[in-house]
Scaffold this active site. Structure first.
Site, mmCIF file in Angstrom:
data_model
loop_
_atom_site.group_PDB
_atom_site.id
_atom_site.type_symbol
_atom_site.label_atom_id
_atom_site.label_comp_id
_atom_site.label_asym_id
_atom_site.label_seq_id
_atom_site.Cartn_x
_atom_site.Cartn_y
_atom_site.Cartn_z
ATOM 1 N N ARG A 19 0.801 -1.026 0.018
ATOM 2 C CA ARG A 19 0.011 0.095 0.111
ATOM 3 C C ARG A 19 0.834 1.281 -0.019
ATOM 4 N NH1 ARG A 19 -1.936 2.506 4.354
ATOM 5 N NH2 ARG A 19 -1.903 0.491 5.531
ATOM 6 N N TYR A 21 -16.605 15.366 -17.054
ATOM 7 C CA TYR A 21 -16.677 13.832 -16.906
ATOM 8 C C TYR A 21 -17.863 13.500 -15.699
ATOM 9 C CZ TYR A 21 -16.497 8.986 -15.307
ATOM 10 O OH TYR A 21 -16.922 7.647 -14.860
ATOM 11 N N ASP A 34 -6.804 17.535 -15.937
ATOM 12 C CA ASP A 34 -6.927 16.099 -16.236
ATOM 13 C C ASP A 34 -6.517 16.048 -17.794
ATOM 14 O OD1 ASP A 34 -8.475 13.992 -17.337
ATOM 15 O OD2 ASP A 34 -9.651 13.869 -15.812
ATOM 16 N N LYS A 72 -7.794 4.624 -19.630
ATOM 17 C CA LYS A 72 -8.122 4.765 -20.875
ATOM 18 C C LYS A 72 -7.062 4.725 -21.884
ATOM 19 C CE LYS A 72 -12.242 6.246 -19.124
ATOM 20 N NZ LYS A 72 -11.711 6.093 -17.651
#
Length: 386
Positions: free
Chosen positions: A55, A107, A179, A204
């Site tokens: 982590r 988005y 972004d 993406k």
């Protein structure tokens, strides 16, 4: 350990493959190994291999973080389990009473996070058309802590001037967050224009094959990179080693995928403009797009995302029903061409009045153009429009 290659004259397509190499093993493996381990043993008391718990850090995930940072020109990056996990972690930078100016055409998942979670936690979101710098200036207050933009936007493909916004911010204590999912670091590097943080849904184009979820935050400064690493390990929505491997593998072909997808997109956008049932085409690579000149100035390409409006809801739904090669699916940026219906998919949670005001209606379709033969894609769309 990972080692940066001397890259003063390295082109983006070379950097995708060689910007960072893994020297943490002695096998000579060309592909980064998958360190599928949750924890790491210490050699002895007070000693460490540099890894403790996945982590916090993992060699595979660390490799792809360094690769993304190198491609974006940042000093560090954090890898997250999805694009929204990355944005959610980023929002921990802000406190109740802080204000964020956000692109009005975002988005839908980001809008949902901002409206349902951030607002509940006392953070004020001001939605503004960030392609209009004067409008952004009018909305800056003493409480403004960040300007969060998508460029081009999802799904209406508006373009914001990153350098212009940085000039507007000046010496004010306001973060500029970009972004860069649609254009990727292959076509666009916002940090070079003044952005403080770059966001990616690597699900993406970066991963590129519709087979994994992932997200990244890239920092311009050492201080911010350390802060984001702290938030990443604290929030816990980290990228798994296997998914990190898939992203690193995908990036190796980023250049050729982006070039081919863009080449197809330009042909399809021009074809769509000539179709009698198509009433508007939103693609930043078309000279009549309002963002065309800014795009030429600040980026190396236009990408492969197109939105277009048709003459009726019936035509839109008929296209969704009849395409065969073009897949009716959410997401974008893979090798397959995908068509999306924003009002029922990406922006379903946005209130109808807000959708309509942004032009997201029953006639709007979004196309993520893939790498297939463009002739086959046009034939498929043409049949669906009959």
């Amino acid at each position: 350990m990972d080692k940066d290659v001397k890259k003063s004259n390295m082109k983006p397509e070379t950097a995708c493959i060689h910007a960072v190499r893994d020297y943490s093993h002695s096998t000579g493996a060309v592909a980064v190994p998958i360190y599928q381990s949750a924890t790491f043993a210490h050699p002895g008391f007070g000693q460490s291999t540099g890894y403790n718990y996945s982590r916090m850090q993992n060699p595979t995930s660390e490799h792809v973080e360094k690769l993304i940072a190198a491609l974006e020109g940042g000093v560090g990056a954090t890898a997250h389990s999805s694009g929204m996990a990355a944005v959610s972690t980023l929002m921990e930078l802000f406190a109740p009473g802080d204000e964020i100016i956000a692109t009005d055409d975002l988005y839908g998942g980001s809008i949902r996070l901002f409206n349902r979670i951030l607002t509940k936690n006392g953070i004020v979101i001001r939605y503004v058309d960030t392609s209009d710098i004067q409008l952004v200036e009018k909305n800056i207050t003493e409480a403004t802590k960040a300007i969060f933009i998508e460029t081009p936007t999802n799904p209406m493909m508006k373009v914001s001037d990153v350098a212009g916004l940085k000039t507007l911010i000046g010496d004010r204590n306001i973060l500029l967050i970009v972004d860069n999912t649609f254009l990727t670091p292959y076509f666009f590097n916002p940090i070079a224009l003044g952005a403080d943080i770059v966001v990616h849904s690597a699900t993406k184009y970066l991963a590129g094959h519709n087979d994994t979820l992932s997200g990244f935050l890239v920092a311009k400064s050492e201080e911010m990179a350390e802060t984001l690493q702290y938030l990443k390990k604290t929030k816990g929505g980290v990228l798994s080693p296997f998914d990190a491997f898939l992203v690193a593998r995908g990036i190796k072909t980023l250049a050729i995928r982006m070039e081919k997808s863009q080449q197809n997109a330009i042909v399809i956008a021009e074809w769509l403009q000539k179709q009698p049932k198509v009433t508007a085409v939103h693609y930043i690579g078309l000279p009549d797009n309002p963002g065309f000149e800014v795009s030429k100035r600040q980026a190396r390409g236009f990408g492969a995302m197109i939105s277009f409006q048709v003459d009726s809801p019936e035509t839109a739904q008929s296209i969704l029903d009849k395409t065969e090669l073009v897949l009716y699916a959410e997401s974008l940026g893979g090798v397959e061409t995908l068509i999306t219906y924003p009002i029922t998919q990406t922006h379903a949670d946005v209130p109808e009045a807000e959708r309509e005001a942004r032009g997201i209606d029953e006639r709007l379709l979004r196309l993520s153009v893939g790498i297939e033969a463009v002739e086959d894609l046009i034939e498929d769309l043409e049949k669906a429009m009959r």
